[in-house]
Write an enzyme that holds these catalytic residues in place. Structure first.
Site, PDB file in Angstrom:
ATOM      1  N   ASP A 160      35.112  19.860  39.591  1.00 16.75           N
ATOM      2  CA  ASP A 160      35.138  21.127  38.844  1.00 16.75           C
ATOM      3  C   ASP A 160      34.728  22.305  39.716  1.00 16.75           C
ATOM      4  O   ASP A 160      35.355  23.364  39.689  1.00 16.75           O
ATOM      5  CB  ASP A 160      34.166  21.066  37.648  1.00 16.75           C
ATOM      6  CG  ASP A 160      34.651  20.143  36.550  1.00 16.75           C
ATOM      7  OD1 ASP A 160      35.417  19.216  36.841  1.00 16.75           O
ATOM      8  OD2 ASP A 160      34.249  20.367  35.391  1.00 16.75           O
ATOM      9  N   ALA A 189      32.433  27.200  36.363  1.00 18.58           N
ATOM     10  CA  ALA A 189      32.804  28.605  36.577  1.00 18.58           C
ATOM     11  C   ALA A 189      31.563  29.498  36.578  1.00 18.58           C
ATOM     12  O   ALA A 189      31.433  30.402  37.408  1.00 18.58           O
ATOM     13  CB  ALA A 189      33.798  29.049  35.501  1.00 18.58           C
ATOM     14  N   GLY A 215      31.640  23.754  26.888  1.00 23.68           N
ATOM     15  CA  GLY A 215      31.539  22.314  26.629  1.00 23.68           C
ATOM     16  C   GLY A 215      32.837  21.707  26.132  1.00 23.68           C
ATOM     17  O   GLY A 215      32.842  20.664  25.494  1.00 23.68           O
ATOM     18  N   GLY A 233      35.682  23.353  32.057  1.00 23.42           N
ATOM     19  CA  GLY A 233      34.870  23.665  33.228  1.00 23.42           C
ATOM     20  C   GLY A 233      34.117  24.987  33.159  1.00 23.42           C
ATOM     21  O   GLY A 233      33.950  25.667  34.176  1.00 23.42           O
ATOM     22  N   SER A 234      33.618  25.321  31.963  1.00 27.91           N
ATOM     23  CA  SER A 234      32.854  26.576  31.857  1.00 27.91           C
ATOM     24  C   SER A 234      31.596  26.504  32.716  1.00 27.91           C
ATOM     25  O   SER A 234      31.189  27.497  33.341  1.00 27.91           O
ATOM     26  CB  SER A 234      32.486  26.871  30.401  1.00 27.91           C
ATOM     27  OG  SER A 234      31.464  26.011  29.936  1.00 27.91           O
ATOM     28  N   SER A 235      30.973  25.321  32.776  1.00 28.26           N
ATOM     29  CA  SER A 235      29.724  25.212  33.539  1.00 28.26           C
ATOM     30  C   SER A 235      29.980  25.478  35.023  1.00 28.26           C
ATOM     31  O   SER A 235      29.244  26.234  35.661  1.00 28.26           O
ATOM     32  CB  SER A 235      29.094  23.831  33.337  1.00 28.26           C
ATOM     33  OG  SER A 235      29.955  22.809  33.796  1.00 28.26           O
ATOM     34  N   PRO A 271      35.922  28.441  26.693  1.00 27.98           N
ATOM     35  CA  PRO A 271      35.072  27.840  25.654  1.00 27.98           C
ATOM     36  C   PRO A 271      34.044  26.888  26.270  1.00 27.98           C
ATOM     37  O   PRO A 271      34.340  26.199  27.248  1.00 27.98           O
ATOM     38  CB  PRO A 271      36.052  27.102  24.748  1.00 27.98           C
ATOM     39  CG  PRO A 271      37.338  27.001  25.491  1.00 27.98           C
ATOM     40  CD  PRO A 271      37.351  28.110  26.497  1.00 27.98           C
TER      41      PRO A 271
HETATM   42  N1  LIG Z   1      29.289  32.009  28.922  1.00 27.73           N
HETATM   43  C1  LIG Z   1      28.259  31.247  29.291  1.00 27.73           C
HETATM   44  N2  LIG Z   1      27.006  31.757  29.412  1.00 27.73           N
HETATM   45  C2  LIG Z   1      25.996  30.973  29.798  1.00 27.73           C
HETATM   46  N3  LIG Z   1      26.082  29.658  30.062  1.00 27.73           N
HETATM   47  C3  LIG Z   1      27.290  29.090  29.959  1.00 27.73           C
HETATM   48  C4  LIG Z   1      28.435  29.848  29.565  1.00 27.73           C
HETATM   49  N4  LIG Z   1      29.502  29.024  29.557  1.00 27.73           N
HETATM   50  C5  LIG Z   1      29.025  27.798  29.897  1.00 27.73           C
HETATM   51  N5  LIG Z   1      27.717  27.830  30.142  1.00 27.73           N
HETATM   52  C6  LIG Z   1      26.884  26.674  30.476  1.00 27.73           C
HETATM   53  O1  LIG Z   1      27.709  25.524  30.643  1.00 27.73           O
HETATM   54  C7  LIG Z   1      27.403  24.540  29.616  1.00 27.73           C
HETATM   55  C8  LIG Z   1      28.651  23.784  29.230  1.00 27.73           C
HETATM   56  O2  LIG Z   1      29.022  22.932  30.330  1.00 27.73           O
HETATM   57  P1  LIG Z   1      29.626  21.488  30.134  1.00 27.73           P
HETATM   58  O3  LIG Z   1      28.885  20.736  29.080  1.00 27.73           O
HETATM   59  O4  LIG Z   1      29.747  20.880  31.490  1.00 27.73           O
HETATM   60  O5  LIG Z   1      31.080  21.751  29.554  1.00 27.73           O
HETATM   61  P2  LIG Z   1      32.343  22.438  30.238  1.00 27.73           P
HETATM   62  O6  LIG Z   1      32.032  22.591  31.674  1.00 27.73           O
HETATM   63  O7  LIG Z   1      33.457  21.491  29.965  1.00 27.73           O
HETATM   64  O8  LIG Z   1      32.573  23.735  29.534  1.00 27.73           O
HETATM   65  C9  LIG Z   1      26.764  25.351  28.499  1.00 27.73           C
HETATM   66  O9  LIG Z   1      25.922  24.548  27.703  1.00 27.73           O
HETATM   67  C10 LIG Z   1      25.974  26.400  29.294  1.00 27.73           C
HETATM   68  O10 LIG Z   1      24.783  25.862  29.795  1.00 27.73           O
HETATM   69  C1  LIG Z   2      33.684  13.975  33.265  1.00 33.13           C
HETATM   70  C2  LIG Z   2      33.786  14.784  34.566  1.00 33.13           C
HETATM   71  O1  LIG Z   2      34.654  14.078  35.458  1.00 33.13           O
HETATM   72  C3  LIG Z   2      34.401  16.158  34.324  1.00 33.13           C
HETATM   73  C4  LIG Z   2      33.639  17.035  33.352  1.00 33.13           C
HETATM   74  O2  LIG Z   2      34.354  18.231  33.094  1.00 33.13           O
HETATM   75  P1  LIG Z   2      33.818  19.279  32.005  1.00 33.13           P
HETATM   76  O3  LIG Z   2      32.442  19.669  32.375  1.00 33.13           O
HETATM   77  O4  LIG Z   2      33.885  18.588  30.689  1.00 33.13           O
HETATM   78  O5  LIG Z   2      34.773  20.421  32.077  1.00 33.13           O
HETATM   79  C5  LIG Z   2      32.392  14.879  35.175  1.00 33.13           C
HETATM   80  C6  LIG Z   2      32.396  15.343  36.621  1.00 33.13           C
HETATM   81  O6  LIG Z   2      33.407  15.200  37.334  1.00 33.13           O
HETATM   82  O7  LIG Z   2      31.341  15.812  37.074  1.00 33.13           O
HETATM   83 MG   LIG Z   3      31.139  21.171  32.972  1.00 34.18          MG
END
Ligand SMILES: Nc1ncnc2c1ncn2[C@@H]1O[C@H](COP(=O)(O)OP(=O)(O)O)[C@@H](O)[C@H]1O
Ligand SMILES: C[C@@](O)(CCOP(=O)(O)O)CC(=O)O
Ligand SMILES: [Mg+2]
Length: 338
Positions: free
Chosen positions: A164, A122, A114, A118-120, A112
């Site tokens: 991450d 990955a 955001g 750690g979707s960003s 999922p």
């Molecule tokens: N499936 C996807 N396709 C394209 N971009 C993605 C995808 N998943 C994540 N991202 C990118 O990563 C961002 C979310 O990252 P972040 O806010 O750091 O949250 P988290 O890393 O916790 O998921 C999204 O706004 C998008 O830019």
């Molecule tokens: C808040 C933080 O420690 C982790 C962020 O993790 P995520 O993008 O929310 O999965 C920021 C970072 O380490 O870059």
């Molecule tokens: Mg992230």
């Protein structure tokens, strides 16, 4: 066509504080982002990202600074959405010394967005690996992790740790403190994740903690306390046998540290009502401990429970949209199609 996939992660402990040089221990989980990269004849980048909000969209643009995709959505939204893929392409171009390389990129992910998993990272790790391989280059894992960090650092306006991206690259559990990143031996921990269906803005949440920390000494002390509890947790992990199931006493002690970590994160203002509700539902169900994971603001919690009780309780908790067991991903980024 080159296809790579990289895992998401949960933080056993240490998020946010890791941005200020304290140690953190994230662990990769079997939820992956898959990136396909196909070089083009021109210098354009075409991105298909079905999982992005706006019900998915497809854009084509030349990439690089100043050139934005021609789509009918507000620019900040596109920038927020495209930032990580954009930065990954830039890193691959630089690594392969091919500044004008163009790509067709497709991103698919079961992490999922955001939500603290750690979707960003990955997407960036799998993206850089796939795009450099598509250009005939192969980065070793340390360089890949380093480039992925630089990509996140840039998109998050200079506020990112290596945690991450290193974890997603290497897999398993890792320890990150500043520039010092190492895989660690850890027993297979019974992670259960609860997801509220929402998201938090990592950049904004990190900026909020930065301000608090600058403003109040007690907030800076709170960040340091997170570091202290991470060091305690690391020592517990180091003393455990990674080959056998974790002892109940170890789970109890790790759980207590997770509970404490959640409290400190809440004090730093990054929890949310939905996250607190899921944390308490997990504790009431008998989890050893529970905390938010990642940046917070909304998204996911992680709990430790070897039984089904926490997952079941979360699935009946108001505000929890999805509950699942998260298996440790022992393998980090991997090639699906060379
Ligand atoms: N499936 C996807 N396709 C394209 N971009 C993605 C995808 N998943 C994540 N991202 C990118 O990563 C961002 C979310 O990252 P972040 O806010 O750091 O949250 P988290 O890393 O916790 O998921 C999204 O706004 C998008 O830019
Ligand atoms: C808040 C933080 O420690 C982790 C962020 O993790 P995520 O993008 O929310 O999965 C920021 C970072 O380490 O870059
Ligand atoms: Mg992230």
């Amino acid at each position: 066509m080159t296809v790579c996939e990289a895992p998401g992660k949960v933080y056993l402990f240490g998020e946010h504080a890791v941005v200020y040089g304290e140690p953190a221990v994230p662990a990769a989980i079997e939820r992956r982002a898959t990136v396909t990269a196909e070089p083009r004849d021109d210098d354009h980048v075409r991105v298909e990202a079905e999982d992005l909000s706006l019900n998915g969209f497809t854009v084509e643009y030349a990439g690089g600074t100043g050139d934005r995709p021609d789509v009918d959505v507000p620019t900040p939204l596109v920038e927020a959405a495209m930032g990580y893929v954009d930065a990954a392409v830039e890193q691959a171009r630089e690594a392969a010394d091919a500044p004008d390389a163009g790509f067709d990129i497709a991103v698919e992910s079961d992490i999922p967005l955001g939500a603290g998993l750690g979707s960003s990272a990955a997407v960036v790790v799998a993206g850089i690996d796939a795009a450099t391989r598509a250009l005939g280059e192969q980065l070793d894992r340390r360089e890949l992790a380093d480039r992925a960090y630089r990509a996140e650092f840039e998109v998050q306006d200079g506020q990112a740790s290596r945690a991450d991206t290193f974890c997603s690259t290497m897999g398993g559990a890792v320890r990150v403190e500043g520039d010092d990143c190492e895989p660690i031996d850890a027993p297979n921990l019974p992670f259960v994740v609860g997801f509220d269906g929402g998201a938090g803005d990592t950049g904004e949440l990190v900026a909020g903690v930065r301000e608090l920390r600058a403003e109040h000494e007690f907030a800076a002390d709170t960040v340091e306390s997170v570091g202290d509890l991470v060091r305690t947790g690391e020592a517990l992990l180091a003393a455990a046998d990674p080959e056998s199931d974790p002892e109940p006493a170890l789970l109890a002690e790790l759980g207590e540290l997770m509970d404490f970590n959640h409290g400190l994160l809440a004090a730093l203002g990054v929890s949310a009502r939905s996250l607190d509700a899921m944390v308490w539902a997990a504790r009431d169900a008998g989890a050893h401990g529970a905390k938010l994971t990642g940046a917070g603001g909304g998204g996911c919690i992680v709990a430790l429970d070897e039984s089904d009780a926490t997952e079941t309780a979360l699935s009946f908790t108001q505000g929890c949209e999805e509950a699942f067991r998260a298996e440790l991903a022992t393998e980090g980024v991997r090639v699906v199609e060379p």
